[in-house]
Design a protein around this motif. Structure first.
Motif, mmCIF file in Angstrom:
data_model
loop_
_atom_site.group_PDB
_atom_site.id
_atom_site.type_symbol
_atom_site.label_atom_id
_atom_site.label_comp_id
_atom_site.label_asym_id
_atom_site.label_seq_id
_atom_site.Cartn_x
_atom_site.Cartn_y
_atom_site.Cartn_z
ATOM 1 N N GLN A 88 9.855 10.493 7.599
ATOM 2 C CA GLN A 88 8.289 10.609 6.446
ATOM 3 C C GLN A 88 7.702 12.090 6.885
ATOM 4 O OE1 GLN A 88 5.526 7.322 9.014
ATOM 5 N NE2 GLN A 88 4.582 7.938 6.975
ATOM 6 N N THR A 89 6.745 11.858 5.627
ATOM 7 C CA THR A 89 6.028 13.232 5.680
ATOM 8 C C THR A 89 5.460 13.527 6.966
ATOM 9 O OG1 THR A 89 4.277 14.427 4.387
ATOM 10 C CG2 THR A 89 4.060 12.089 4.635
ATOM 11 N N GLY A 90 5.358 14.363 7.551
ATOM 12 C CA GLY A 90 4.324 14.213 8.811
ATOM 13 C C GLY A 90 4.859 14.546 10.558
ATOM 14 N N LYS A 93 9.552 16.826 11.109
ATOM 15 C CA LYS A 93 11.269 18.196 10.371
ATOM 16 C C LYS A 93 10.929 18.729 11.163
ATOM 17 C CE LYS A 93 10.632 15.388 6.652
ATOM 18 N NZ LYS A 93 9.306 14.558 7.100
ATOM 19 N N THR A 94 9.982 19.662 10.217
ATOM 20 C CA THR A 94 9.467 21.104 10.089
ATOM 21 C C THR A 94 9.565 21.496 11.865
ATOM 22 O OG1 THR A 94 8.610 21.023 8.227
ATOM 23 C CG2 THR A 94 8.662 23.192 9.427
ATOM 24 N N TYR A 95 8.508 20.600 12.714
ATOM 25 C CA TYR A 95 8.649 20.907 13.933
ATOM 26 C C TYR A 95 9.842 20.932 14.519
ATOM 27 C CZ TYR A 95 6.045 20.702 18.927
ATOM 28 O OH TYR A 95 6.493 20.667 20.273
ATOM 29 N N GLU A 203 0.222 21.061 6.078
ATOM 30 C CA GLU A 203 1.345 22.067 5.664
ATOM 31 C C GLU A 203 2.267 21.344 5.103
ATOM 32 O OE1 GLU A 203 2.342 25.689 7.012
ATOM 33 O OE2 GLU A 203 0.389 26.568 7.353
ATOM 34 N N SER A 204 2.195 20.226 4.409
ATOM 35 C CA SER A 204 3.680 19.363 4.137
ATOM 36 C C SER A 204 5.011 20.092 3.137
ATOM 37 C CB SER A 204 2.699 18.434 2.638
ATOM 38 O OG SER A 204 4.089 17.587 2.505
ATOM 39 N N SER A 205 5.943 20.357 4.035
ATOM 40 C CA SER A 205 7.063 20.552 2.984
ATOM 41 C C SER A 205 7.057 20.042 1.597
ATOM 42 C CB SER A 205 8.307 20.672 3.977
ATOM 43 O OG SER A 205 7.677 20.987 5.303
#
Ligand SMILES: Nc1ncnc2c1ncn2[C@@H]1O[C@H](COP(=O)(O)OP(=O)(O)OP(=O)(O)O)[C@@H](O)[C@H]1O
Length: 930
Positions: A88-90, A93-95, A203-205
């Motif tokens: 889910q967002t946040g 994933k990017t981390y 900073e949501s992708s």
């Protein structure tokens, strides 16, 4: 080709501030082995098993080491690999994929670690292996594939072919030679990513980002080559719109994100349910790109990122279920190898033998068919089968005329035909996919072309509108220009006419001027005559006045009388030498004489004073004369001015009464001032004259006193007895002396008297002159006054005079009229010529305007064409330029195993230092471009 399952690892991040604020509690429990997680939620309680489960505080390095490290080795062995993060967002994933700082050893994520390991492995590889590493970076945003290294390519097509598999067409691939270069490419791409603020992540992708690394290795000894493709995918967060607070563009993005994630779910379902024959890869760009990674030729690792918090229980549950489903996907990873020449030879041999087998089989079948066709029959045990052919059992075949045994020609076939059928099907399927891709590509291209056409049409309409506007403006301006030109023509024509009128006026003015000059001359002559007459009269008057004045106080008679008396008395004394003058008389005579002397001295002094005063008066006279001449010249000027003004007034018919009145006022005041001054001076002079008269009177009185004293002296002398001779002689002597002195004194007095008289006369003259000039000035003033006051009368007079003149000079006028008529004819002729000229110029102007309009139109058309061409050029250049931006990365950078870089044109390897240099050159370049 063995099936391999997707590796699924699960990672929980720590609770975030929102979750804590909302009262969320950790609801997960990970078992000791780290492969199972239990969820103890409100709505769900159960456990999920994965290849690995990482807790909230697992360091980045551990996640990499335990789950991804092995993938890198597989890639280097020629496998395709995929690592993708879902959640889910946040959820981190990017981390997990990129980390919070790729330069920080601790917090850098999987991608930088993979990159590092790739280059480490290359360095550790044997030196006969040569590697090239290519990187590309893209994102799928709003269902469009954007090249993050070349953002102008924002809608790339997805293709598939036999050798490459599924790939993105025209995606920029940058050759890299070091970790730093890869980081630089990442940074550059990341800067172009679409992110936005949501309640769940600052900073949501808003897109799915995909880094593709292609590693090719070549064995320099055998020539065999392998290539592995690594997909590193950071998916956009699955989100509940309500929770993220998305709206507007973010909401639209969310819809697209959810759509592609749903497609991903559908693909995973159909891959894992065991029922579906069709996998809907084409439902989204994401699934299409990840086609090989999900159920295809790839070693895939899925990282599912979850929140441990009760606040996100539902999302975590959904993510865990997704991971569970994905876990059962089976991939068919194979090494992507290019065969070495020896391997190829063996393969060729095999294929050749297979061909022979097939040819034999076909011939046998044809033989059998012929038997059947010709009405014969073949017993069942002699029917042609592939098995018999493969075994080389030709005796068991029907004797057919066209059949030739291959045994004598070649060896036995090796490969069963059934394998080839399967390959054919695969090939056909691939071909179908290719064709489908081509169709899709063509469709996208068509859509793009249509869009372009649409925009071009719009542009065209805009330019047409502009053209119309400009044409309208042009027409308006041309009309205005024509108007202005016409006006100009009119004005120039009028000015010509006016010039002609001015010329005629000038001529008449000239005539008037000559007339005026004549008049002036006559006036001057008259004035001179008048002046002469006035001067004569003045002289006369002066003489009269002088006579009158001098008659009033001529002292010469008196003085002469006194002188005569004194002389008489002296003569008497001389004659009466025996005179009987007593001593007392003599004494008194002496005293009188002394007194006379004093008086004489006094008079002398007075005369000196008078001389001095006379000088002063002379000076004053010169002064007055100067002023008078000034006054006269001023008066002349004024007169000229007045005449000129009057003339101007006659010419222009403008009323200058005000100017005249001011002039009059000025003149009056000037005159008054001067008159007052002169009056004052005259009065002063008169007063002085009175004083002089008084002093003269006094002198006369003194002379009279002197005379009486002399008389008395004479009487006393006559009464004096002449007894004392000596005394007498002495007295005689004294008398003689006295007489001489007296005579001297008298002579002096005479001189003095004469001077005095002269002075007096001069003064009188001066006074008379002054009075006369005063009268003159007064007269002049009066005449000026009359000239200004009675202007109307004067005008009338002038008019009458002109009339009179006209009447008397009728004949002259008639002649003049004739001449003027002639002149007018000439003027009219000139005007006619001017008018003709104007008509001609108007015609040429019109023609000019028409020609200009045509040429302007042509020019405009040409400009429009040029603009269109430029626009097309700019468009094509833009696409070329964007391609040129990363051209440096288009040069392959072969890397030798063991850390030896290879120079591309020569075979001599360079040292690692030189490779670093190239790396720094690249980062410098990238830095300067960003
Ligand atoms: N394991 C972790 N440890 C510490 N902080 C984490 C962890 N995982 C995520 N975070 C933090 O949580 C925040 C959100 O993480 P991240 O941006 O990676 O989420 P995401 O899943 O990529 O979100 P989106 O889908 O909206 O892009 C970041 O501030 C990140 O630093």
């Amino acid at each position: 080709m063995s099936g391999n399952n997707i590796k699924v690892v699960c990672r929980f991040r720590p609770q975030n501030s929102l979750e804590i604020k909302e009262g969320g509690q950790p609801i997960i429990d990970i078992d000791d082995e780290g492969t199972q997680v239990s969820l103890k939620g409100k709505d769900f309680q159960g456990s999920f098993a994965f290849d690995k489960v990482f807790g909230m505080h697992t360091p980045q390095a551990d996640v990499f080491d335990y789950s991804i490290k092995s993938t890198v080795n597989e890639i280097l062995s020629g496998y395709n690999g995929t690592v993708f993060a879902y959640g889910q967002t946040g959820s981190g994933k990017t981390y997990s994929m990129m980390g919070s700082d790729i330069d920080d050893e601790k917090s850098k994520g999987i991608i930088p670690r993979i990159v590092g390991q790739i280059f480490d492995s290359i360095l550790a590889a044997p030196s006969n292996l040569e590697f090239t590493v290519k990187v590309s970076y893209m994102e799928i945003y709003m269902e469009k594939v954007r090249d993050l290294l070349n953002p102008s390519h924002d809608n790339l097509a997805i293709h598939e072919d036999k050798t490459k598999g599924v790939y993105v067409k025209d995606l920029l691939e940058v050759y890299v030679g070091s970790t730093d270069e890869v980081y630089e490419v990442m940074r550059r791409g990341s800067n172009n990513r679409v992110v936005a603020y949501t309640n769940m992540n600052a900073e949501s992708s808003r897109s799915h980002s995909i880094v593709v690394m292609t590693i090719t290795q070549k064995n320099m000894d055998t020539g065999a080559a392998k290539s592995g493709k690594l997909y590193l995918v950071d998916l956009a967060g699955s989100e509940k719109v309500g929770k993220t607070g998305a709206s507007g563009q973010t909401l639209e993005e969310a819809k697209k994100i959810n759509k592609s994630l749903t497609a991903l779910g559908m693909v995973i379902n159909s891959l894992t349910d065991g029922k579906s024959s069709h996998v809907p890869y084409r439902d989204s760009k994401l699934t299409r790109i990840l086609q090989e990674s999900l159920g295809g030729n790839s070693r895939t690792t899925l990282i599912i990122n979850c929140s441990p918090s009760s606040y996100n229980e539902a999302e975590t549950l959904s993510t865990l279920r997704f991971g569970m489903r994905a876990k059962s996907i089976k991939n068919k990873a194979k090494v992507n190898a290019d065969l070495s020449p020896a391997e190829l030879k063996a393969l060729l041999k095999r294929v050749k033998s297979e061909t022979v087998t097939f040819q034999t089989y076909i011939s046998a079948l044809e033989g059998e068919v012929n038997v059947w066709r010709t009405g014969g029959s073949v017993p069942e045990d002699r029917w042609v089968t592939m098995e018999k052919i493969s075994k080389g059992d030709f005796s068991a075949l029907p004797p057919a005329p066209g059949f030739k045994s291959p045994v004598s020609e070649d060896s036995r076939p090796a490969t069963p035909a059934i394998v080839l059928e399967k390959d054919e099907r695969d090939e056909l399927l691939k071909r179908e996919n290719e064709l489908m891709d081509q169709i899709a590509e063509k469709e996208t291209e068509l859509a793009n072309r249509e869009k372009l056409l649409e925009s071009l049409k719009e542009e065209m309409t805009y330019y047409k509108d502009q053209e119309q506007l400009v044409t309208k403006e042009n027409q308006q301006m041309t009309a205005e220009l024509t108007d202005l030109r016409l006006q100009l023509q009119k004005i120039s024509y009028e000015s010509k006419e006016n010039a002609i009128t001015v010329d005629s006026l000038k001529e008449s003015n000239q005539e008037l001027m000559t007339e005026l000059d004549e008049l002036k001359r006559t006036l001057a002559e008259t004035r001179m005559a008048h002046k002469d007459a006035v001067n004569d009269e003045k002289e006369k008057k002066k003489a009269e006045k002088m006579a009158q004045m001098m008659s009033g106080f001529d002292p010469s008679g008196e003085i002469n009388e006194k002188e005569r008396q004194i002389r008489d008395a002296l003569n008497k004394l001389d004659g009466d030498s025996t005179g009987s003058l007593s001593i007392e008389e003599l004494v008194s005579l002496r005293r009188d004489l002394a007194e006379s002397k004093v008086l004489l001295e006094q008079h002398t002094k007075t005369i000196e004073d008078l001389t001095y005063e006379r000088d002063a008066l002379g000076k004053k006279k010169i002064d007055l004369e100067g002023r008078l001449s000034n006054l006269e010249s001023e008066y002349e000027e004024l007169l000229d001015k007045t005449i000129a003004e009057e003339e101007a007034q006659v010419q222009k018919n403008v009323d200058i009464a005000e100017t005249i009145s001011t002039l009059k006022g000025k003149l009056e005041s000037q005159y008054n001032a001067k008159r007052e001054m002169q009056q004052r001076e005259i009065e002063e002079l008169k007063r002085e004259l009175d004083r002089k008269n008084e002093s003269h009177q006094k002198i006369s009185n003194a002379l009279a006193d002197l005379k009486t004293a002399n008389d008395q002296l004479q009487v006393a002398l006559s009464e004096q007895p002449s007894d004392n001779q000596s005394e007498l002689s002495e007295r005689e002597k004294d008398l003689e002396r006295m007489r001489k002195t007296m005579a001297n004194q008298l002579a002096e007095f005479e001189v003095m008297k004469k001077a005095l008289m002269r002075d007096l006369q001069q003064r009188c003259e001066k006074v008379v002159e002054l009075e006369m000039s005063l009268d003159e000035t007064r007269e002049q003033y009066n005449s000026v006054l009359r000239a200004s006051n009675n202007k109307a009368q004067q005008k009338k007079m002038a008019f009458l005079e002109r009339n009179l003149e006209q009447l008397t000079n009728v004949q002259k006028q008639l002649v003049e009229q004739n001449a003027s008529l002639k002149k007018e004819v000439a003027v009219a002729e000139r005007k006619l010529i001017a008018r003709n000229e104007r008509i001609q110029s108007l015609e040429s102007l019109l023609q000019d305007a028409q020609e200009k309009l045509i040429s302007q139109n042509q020019k405009f058309e040409a400009q429009l064409q040029a603009i269109r061409e430029r626009l097309d050029q700019a468009r094509s250049q833009k696409s070329q330029n964007s391609m040129a931006a990363l051209n440096f990365g288009r040069i392959a950078k072969p890397l030798r195993g063991g850390g030896v870089a290879v120079v591309e044109n020569g075979d001599s390897p360079t040292s690692p230092t030189s490779r670093d240099k190239r790396g720094s050159w690249i980062s410098g370049f990238m830095g300067s471009r960003s």
